[in-house]
Scaffold this active site. Sequence first.
Site, PDB file in Angstrom:
ATOM      1  N   ALA A 100      45.981-132.280  14.042  1.00  0.00           N
ATOM      2  CA  ALA A 100      45.676-133.426  14.920  1.00  0.00           C
ATOM      3  C   ALA A 100      45.495-133.013  16.374  1.00  0.00           C
ATOM      4  O   ALA A 100      45.526-133.856  17.265  1.00  0.00           O
ATOM      5  CB  ALA A 100      46.760-134.484  14.785  1.00  0.00           C
ATOM      6  N   SER A 101      45.305-131.726  16.627  1.00  0.00           N
ATOM      7  CA  SER A 101      45.099-131.263  18.006  1.00  0.00           C
ATOM      8  C   SER A 101      43.677-131.520  18.481  1.00  0.00           C
ATOM      9  O   SER A 101      43.424-131.561  19.689  1.00  0.00           O
ATOM     10  CB  SER A 101      45.409-129.765  18.090  1.00  0.00           C
ATOM     11  OG  SER A 101      44.792-129.080  17.024  1.00  0.00           O
ATOM     12  N   ARG A 102      42.738-131.650  17.530  1.00  0.00           N
ATOM     13  CA  ARG A 102      41.322-131.814  17.897  1.00  0.00           C
ATOM     14  C   ARG A 102      40.618-132.639  16.815  1.00  0.00           C
ATOM     15  O   ARG A 102      41.192-132.916  15.767  1.00  0.00           O
ATOM     16  CB  ARG A 102      40.553-130.479  17.949  1.00  0.00           C
ATOM     17  CG  ARG A 102      41.297-129.308  18.286  1.00  0.00           C
ATOM     18  CD  ARG A 102      40.441-128.055  18.357  1.00  0.00           C
ATOM     19  NE  ARG A 102      40.855-127.089  17.347  1.00  0.00           N
ATOM     20  CZ  ARG A 102      40.071-126.567  16.434  1.00  0.00           C
ATOM     21  NH1 ARG A 102      38.796-126.921  16.373  1.00  0.00           N
ATOM     22  NH2 ARG A 102      40.532-125.703  15.568  1.00  0.00           N
ATOM     23  N   ASN A 125      44.811-133.902   6.989  1.00  0.00           N
ATOM     24  CA  ASN A 125      43.516-133.724   7.658  1.00  0.00           C
ATOM     25  C   ASN A 125      43.183-132.254   7.927  1.00  0.00           C
ATOM     26  O   ASN A 125      42.005-131.884   7.946  1.00  0.00           O
ATOM     27  CB  ASN A 125      43.546-134.501   8.979  1.00  0.00           C
ATOM     28  CG  ASN A 125      42.383-134.151   9.875  1.00  0.00           C
ATOM     29  OD1 ASN A 125      41.270-134.632   9.691  1.00  0.00           O
ATOM     30  ND2 ASN A 125      42.617-133.267  10.857  1.00  0.00           N
ATOM     31  N   SER A 163      35.308-134.934   1.569  1.00  0.00           N
ATOM     32  CA  SER A 163      34.004-134.752   2.214  1.00  0.00           C
ATOM     33  C   SER A 163      32.957-135.230   1.220  1.00  0.00           C
ATOM     34  O   SER A 163      33.195-135.201   0.000  1.00  0.00           O
ATOM     35  CB  SER A 163      33.779-133.267   2.524  1.00  0.00           C
ATOM     36  OG  SER A 163      32.404-133.030   2.785  1.00  0.00           O
ATOM     37  N   TYR A 193      33.748-124.336   0.238  1.00  0.00           N
ATOM     38  CA  TYR A 193      34.221-125.554   0.923  1.00  0.00           C
ATOM     39  C   TYR A 193      34.042-126.770   0.005  1.00  0.00           C
ATOM     40  O   TYR A 193      34.960-127.588  -0.137  1.00  0.00           O
ATOM     41  CB  TYR A 193      33.450-125.737   2.230  1.00  0.00           C
ATOM     42  CG  TYR A 193      33.834-126.973   3.002  1.00  0.00           C
ATOM     43  CD1 TYR A 193      35.000-127.008   3.761  1.00  0.00           C
ATOM     44  CD2 TYR A 193      33.025-128.110   2.987  1.00  0.00           C
ATOM     45  CE1 TYR A 193      35.355-128.148   4.486  1.00  0.00           C
ATOM     46  CE2 TYR A 193      33.378-129.249   3.707  1.00  0.00           C
ATOM     47  CZ  TYR A 193      34.537-129.260   4.454  1.00  0.00           C
ATOM     48  OH  TYR A 193      34.894-130.390   5.160  1.00  0.00           O
ATOM     49  N   ALA A 238      33.966-126.855  -3.200  1.00  0.00           N
ATOM     50  CA  ALA A 238      34.929-126.778  -4.301  1.00  0.00           C
ATOM     51  C   ALA A 238      36.314-127.239  -3.845  1.00  0.00           C
ATOM     52  O   ALA A 238      37.017-127.952  -4.576  1.00  0.00           O
ATOM     53  CB  ALA A 238      34.998-125.356  -4.846  1.00  0.00           C
ATOM     54  N   THR A 239      36.709-126.873  -2.611  1.00  0.00           N
ATOM     55  CA  THR A 239      38.032-127.328  -2.148  1.00  0.00           C
ATOM     56  C   THR A 239      38.037-128.846  -1.998  1.00  0.00           C
ATOM     57  O   THR A 239      39.030-129.503  -2.312  1.00  0.00           O
ATOM     58  CB  THR A 239      38.451-126.689  -0.795  1.00  0.00           C
ATOM     59  OG1 THR A 239      37.588-127.117   0.268  1.00  0.00           O
ATOM     60  CG2 THR A 239      38.466-125.172  -0.872  1.00  0.00           C
TER      61      THR A 239
HETATM   62  P1  NAP Z   1      38.120-129.284  13.441  1.00  0.00           P
HETATM   63  O1  NAP Z   1      37.536-129.990  14.608  1.00  0.00           O
HETATM   64  O2  NAP Z   1      37.716-127.888  13.142  1.00  0.00           O
HETATM   65  O3  NAP Z   1      39.738-129.339  13.608  1.00  0.00           O
HETATM   66  C1  NAP Z   1      40.533-128.717  12.631  1.00  0.00           C
HETATM   67  C2  NAP Z   1      41.987-129.102  12.859  1.00  0.00           C
HETATM   68  O4  NAP Z   1      42.765-128.521  11.801  1.00  0.00           O
HETATM   69  C3  NAP Z   1      42.542-128.545  14.168  1.00  0.00           C
HETATM   70  O5  NAP Z   1      43.467-129.485  14.678  1.00  0.00           O
HETATM   71  C4  NAP Z   1      43.262-127.261  13.717  1.00  0.00           C
HETATM   72  O6  NAP Z   1      44.364-126.927  14.558  1.00  0.00           O
HETATM   73  C5  NAP Z   1      43.790-127.720  12.359  1.00  0.00           C
HETATM   74  N1  NAP Z   1      44.080-126.624  11.432  1.00  0.00           N
HETATM   75  C6  NAP Z   1      43.219-125.694  10.937  1.00  0.00           C
HETATM   76  N2  NAP Z   1      43.866-124.880  10.079  1.00  0.00           N
HETATM   77  C7  NAP Z   1      45.159-125.315  10.021  1.00  0.00           C
HETATM   78  C8  NAP Z   1      46.307-124.894   9.316  1.00  0.00           C
HETATM   79  N3  NAP Z   1      46.266-123.846   8.470  1.00  0.00           N
HETATM   80  N4  NAP Z   1      47.471-125.563   9.512  1.00  0.00           N
HETATM   81  C9  NAP Z   1      47.533-126.607  10.371  1.00  0.00           C
HETATM   82  N5  NAP Z   1      46.472-127.071  11.055  1.00  0.00           N
HETATM   83  C10 NAP Z   1      45.306-126.417  10.892  1.00  0.00           C
HETATM   84  O7  NAP Z   1      37.870-130.099  12.085  1.00  0.00           O
HETATM   85  P2  NAP Z   1      37.353-131.616  11.854  1.00  0.00           P
HETATM   86  O8  NAP Z   1      35.870-131.611  11.851  1.00  0.00           O
HETATM   87  O9  NAP Z   1      38.088-132.553  12.720  1.00  0.00           O
HETATM   88  O10 NAP Z   1      37.806-131.812  10.325  1.00  0.00           O
HETATM   89  C11 NAP Z   1      39.012-132.452   9.968  1.00  0.00           C
HETATM   90  C12 NAP Z   1      39.019-132.653   8.465  1.00  0.00           C
HETATM   91  O11 NAP Z   1      37.876-133.431   8.085  1.00  0.00           O
HETATM   92  C13 NAP Z   1      38.937-131.360   7.659  1.00  0.00           C
HETATM   93  O12 NAP Z   1      39.723-131.470   6.494  1.00  0.00           O
HETATM   94  C14 NAP Z   1      37.470-131.273   7.289  1.00  0.00           C
HETATM   95  O13 NAP Z   1      37.259-130.514   6.122  1.00  0.00           O
HETATM   96  C15 NAP Z   1      37.143-132.746   7.090  1.00  0.00           C
HETATM   97  N6  NAP Z   1      35.711-133.049   7.214  1.00  0.00           N
HETATM   98  C16 NAP Z   1      35.021-132.776   8.377  1.00  0.00           C
HETATM   99  C17 NAP Z   1      33.662-133.058   8.435  1.00  0.00           C
HETATM  100  C18 NAP Z   1      32.822-132.777   9.671  1.00  0.00           C
HETATM  101  O14 NAP Z   1      31.593-132.909   9.587  1.00  0.00           O
HETATM  102  N7  NAP Z   1      33.413-132.429  10.800  1.00  0.00           N
HETATM  103  C19 NAP Z   1      33.007-133.609   7.335  1.00  0.00           C
HETATM  104  C20 NAP Z   1      33.738-133.868   6.183  1.00  0.00           C
HETATM  105  C21 NAP Z   1      35.092-133.581   6.136  1.00  0.00           C
HETATM  106  P3  NAP Z   1      44.209-125.950  15.861  1.00  0.00           P
HETATM  107  O15 NAP Z   1      43.484-126.773  16.913  1.00  0.00           O
HETATM  108  O16 NAP Z   1      45.625-125.652  16.239  1.00  0.00           O
HETATM  109  O17 NAP Z   1      43.400-124.760  15.425  1.00  0.00           O
END
Ligand code: NAP
Length: 235
Positions: free
Chosen positions: A10-12, A78, A130, A143, A145-146
């Site tokens: 939830a940092s970003r 998330n 997703s 990705y 598959a996960t």
């Molecule tokens: P993002 O901007 O890359 O942010 C990822 C977040 O996950 C960051 O807060 C990061 O923390 C944290 N993180 C990564 N690895 C971690 C770990 N091992 N343990 C704890 N925290 C971890 O990603 P997002 O786009 O917001 O995506 C969020 C979710 O939505 C994901 O599950 C992604 O697969 C899903 N999603 C995204 C999209 C898209 O288009 N963006 C589409 C479909 C699904 P740090 O800041 O500390 O690194």
Amino acid sequence: MEKIALVTGASRGIGKATALALARDGWTVHVNYIRSREAAEAVAAQTGGMAICADVSDGQAVSAMFEKIGPLDLLVNNAGVAVYGLLTDLDPAVWQRLFDVNVTGMYNCCRCAIPPMVHVKAGHIINLASILGTNGASCEVAYSATKGAVVAFTKALAKELGPSGIRVNCVAPGCIDTDMIANLSPEDKAELADSTSLCRMGTAEDVADAITLLASERARFVTGQVFGVDGGLLI
Ligand code: NAP
């Protein structure tokens, strides 16, 4: 009565927007992260919860995090990672890391969150899937598959926990403008926007609002669902 949530990652991005949106809805939200301490602390300062560093793929770190935060009313799984490239070029360690974070991370958090929820016969779990979890994409086989695993996990767990009064759902975002897709060119992003019915990319807030809706009492009879938040990309 105070409602307590944990949003992982939830940092970003989507996690941050979700934590802030839940806080606006009256939730106290704990903010998990792995690297971005200052950013996570800034979010937690607005959500009334703690910023907690834990790699969700590490079962012991997750157990220690849950010892600090105690029982939850809502868990949002998330935290996630993605990788782009041909399957045959993928390093086996990268394949493993994707499953460790995106799938085992969700399992690690659920196994800590569920027993206190069962005890009070209430609670809610929302997982980030997703559109690729149901449809797949070229160069994103691992990705996809996960995220397929997230969908199946959600449906099975909803059946398992329904009799205990616990709802389990997932959201399936389309293309959302966060750091995760920062590698895409402006042309790629424009093409993706064009392929949605609403003719735009999604924002983290679009997904966060869908999550707060699912988390609310208004969705009390909704469980086991894959809630598409994709601007009509998949119709
Ligand atoms: P993002 O901007 O890359 O942010 C990822 C977040 O996950 C960051 O807060 C990061 O923390 C944290 N993180 C990564 N690895 C971690 C770990 N091992 N343990 C704890 N925290 C971890 O990603 P997002 O786009 O917001 O995506 C969020 C979710 O939505 C994901 O599950 C992604 O697969 C899903 N999603 C995204 C999209 C898209 O288009 N963006 C589409 C479909 C699904 P740090 O800041 O500390 O690194």
